[in-house]
Design an enzyme around this catalytic site. Structure first.
Site, PDB file in Angstrom:
ATOM      1  N   TYR A 133      25.286  24.374  13.752  1.00 45.32           N
ATOM      2  CA  TYR A 133      24.040  25.040  13.353  1.00 45.32           C
ATOM      3  C   TYR A 133      23.277  25.431  14.610  1.00 45.32           C
ATOM      4  O   TYR A 133      22.803  24.576  15.352  1.00 45.32           O
ATOM      5  CB  TYR A 133      23.229  24.101  12.465  1.00 45.32           C
ATOM      6  CG  TYR A 133      21.892  24.602  11.967  1.00 45.32           C
ATOM      7  CD1 TYR A 133      21.516  25.940  12.048  1.00 45.32           C
ATOM      8  CD2 TYR A 133      20.986  23.717  11.382  1.00 45.32           C
ATOM      9  CE1 TYR A 133      20.292  26.376  11.576  1.00 45.32           C
ATOM     10  CE2 TYR A 133      19.758  24.135  10.900  1.00 45.32           C
ATOM     11  CZ  TYR A 133      19.413  25.464  11.000  1.00 45.32           C
ATOM     12  OH  TYR A 133      18.185  25.890  10.530  1.00 45.32           O
ATOM     13  N   LYS A 161      26.633  28.018  11.319  1.00 42.46           N
ATOM     14  CA  LYS A 161      25.460  28.695  10.770  1.00 42.46           C
ATOM     15  C   LYS A 161      24.738  29.299  11.963  1.00 42.46           C
ATOM     16  O   LYS A 161      24.165  28.598  12.786  1.00 42.46           O
ATOM     17  CB  LYS A 161      24.555  27.719  10.026  1.00 42.46           C
ATOM     18  CG  LYS A 161      23.262  28.361   9.523  1.00 42.46           C
ATOM     19  CD  LYS A 161      22.317  27.333   8.897  1.00 42.46           C
ATOM     20  CE  LYS A 161      21.003  27.980   8.485  1.00 42.46           C
ATOM     21  NZ  LYS A 161      20.046  26.987   7.920  1.00 42.46           N
TER      22      LYS A 161
END
Length: 294
Positions: A133, A161
């Site tokens: 992330y 992400k």
């Protein structure tokens, strides 16, 4: 493994700041009904930074129980201390979650080698699939494509992400990783373009209150029907943008309460209640979006 609209779920609280079980159940049922592809429990939008580790674990486990295998659950397990991230990840190994979302260490600003060693250590200490992330606007450090490529060699690091909003990133990462490495947007305003450039979906804030619309938009885009996808996205764009006028999740919690999905928009300090000027802008965006009624 994960494609389409994935919701970055808010963590509903009562007015005393305690986890609201009934509102959490309503949110989960709403996403099951509207075919959201997965739920991220306790990411940025879920207020991971202001929950204790015990509360963090409690909410993920409660989400799993209430979902009852009707929708995949991804648990946020990132921390700025590698040992803490490993410990938290290992707590969920036999829980039934499908993957972990592991944010880059915030505040301490490691080098690229430090980031590599951090995620390498997590990967080597668990069998759970890991989704990296990257959100430099929140963490103060940026996981560069070259480091992502190195980390993609670990079998259980399955994707990223990417929440910079920089669409050039997807080209750079795609050139360096295998075809099955997941590229998931973490930025609602640019998510459709991200998918068109080869991404598999979005971990979405907007989906908290527009689950059906986000699911449809992503499905159309993944099918190559960008005309229909853009028609939906154009209605949602003002909403995407207005939900970040103030720091997330201040606006989305207020809006979720306004439309009846949660009972209270309580936040924990240092997050504070939404400004009246922001409410006005969100209300205009909501009217323009013409969402399906809850």
């Amino acid at each position: 493994m994960f494609k389409g609209s994935i919701v970055a779920l808010i963590t509903p609280m009562n007015e005393e700041g305690e986890i609201c079980h009934s509102s959490l159940k309503k949110l989960i049922d709403y996403h099951v009904l509207n075919k959201t592809k997965a739920i991220v429990s306790i990411g940025t939008t879920g207020e991971s930074a202001t929950l204790s580790q015990e509360e963090h674990i409690e909410v993920v486990m409660l989400t799993l129980k209430l979902a009852n295998k009707r929708i995949p659950i991804i648990a946020g397990t990132g921390a700025n201390a590698t040992t803490e991230a490993i410990s938290l990840t290992k707590r969920f190994e036999k829980s039934g979650i499908e993957a972990c979302l592991t944010v880059t260490p915030y505040y301490n600003k490691p080098t690229q080698e430090g980031l590599y060693q951090h995620f390498k250590a997590i990967s080597e200490n668990t069998k759970l699939p890991q989704i990296l992330y990257n959100v430099p606007s929140r963490t103060g450090c940026d996981l560069l494509p070259s480091t992502v490529a190195r980390l993609s060699e670990f079998k259980n690091i399955i994707g990223i992400k990417e929440a910079t909003g920089d669409l050039s990133r997807i080209h750079k990462i795609k050139k360096l990783v295998k075809d099955d490495f997941l590229l998931i947007s973490g930025d609602d305003p640019t998510a459709l373009d991200f998918i068109q450039l080869g991404g598999q979906g979005v971990i979405s804030v907007t989906a908290n209150i527009a689950a059906k619309e986000m699911t449809q938009m992503c499905s159309y885009a993944l099918e190559g029907n960008f005309k229909s996808a853009r028609s939906i996205n154009e209605r949602l764009m003002l909403l995407h943008e207005s939900l970040f006028i103030e720091p997330n999740p201040i606006p989305i919690k207020w809006l979720a309460k306004k439309i009846g999905l949660i009972k209270s928009d309580t936040l924990r300090l240092p997050m504070t209640p939404i400004l009246n000027s922001t409410r006005t802008q969100i209300e205009k965006a909501l009217q323009y979006a013409n969402l399906q009624k809850i």
